[in-house]
Design an enzyme around this catalytic site. Sequence first.
Site, PDB file in Angstrom:
ATOM      1  CG  ASN A   1      -0.456  -0.179   2.479  1.00 38.68           C
ATOM      2  OD1 ASN A   1       0.564  -0.877   2.428  1.00 38.68           O
ATOM      3  ND2 ASN A   1      -0.842   0.372   3.632  1.00 38.68           N
TER       4      ASN A   1
ATOM      5  CD  GLU B   1      -5.541  -5.861  -0.881  1.00 45.78           C
ATOM      6  OE1 GLU B   1      -4.931  -4.790  -0.753  1.00 45.78           O
ATOM      7  OE2 GLU B   1      -6.375  -6.339  -0.189  1.00 45.78           O
TER       8      GLU B   1
END
Length: 134
Positions: free
Chosen positions: A42, A55
């Site tokens: 992130n 992700e």
Amino acid sequence: MNRDELVAAARDAANNAYSPYSSFRVGAVVVADDGRVYTGANIENAAYPSSNCGEATAIHTAVADGVRKIDTLAVACIDAQDVRGAYPCGRCRQIMAEFGVEEVIVAGAEGSEIREHTLDELLPHRFTFGAAAG
Ligand code: THU
């Protein structure tokens, strides 16, 4: 890579998180249909909505390298002691759907439970452009 290797790679990737605002580190690893492997973490921003999830970073890195089909994604939130605090957000689930992710492995910090799901379990009845509703 087996499940434990994927989780280890996702946990490693989480160490590259840029998360000065939440102090919540997320790493992800994706396996493309041809076996290529990509990682992501992130990346936050002072303007919070400009942040990127781990992700999404991993998936979009793969796509930028030419990948169009991803079989498996593993995500590890290494600041979550409980796996229930490590599940992918809705936006990431939709991004997984776009690139055909089938299997999702979810893990928290080292020693936490590891869970395996299908994307169908995590995002049923999802939007797909032009498809009939299921
Ligand atoms: N985050 C992810 O990286 N993936 C998710 O699926 C949910 C949340 C990140 C975004 C932000 O940097 C931090 O975790 C706290 O929300």
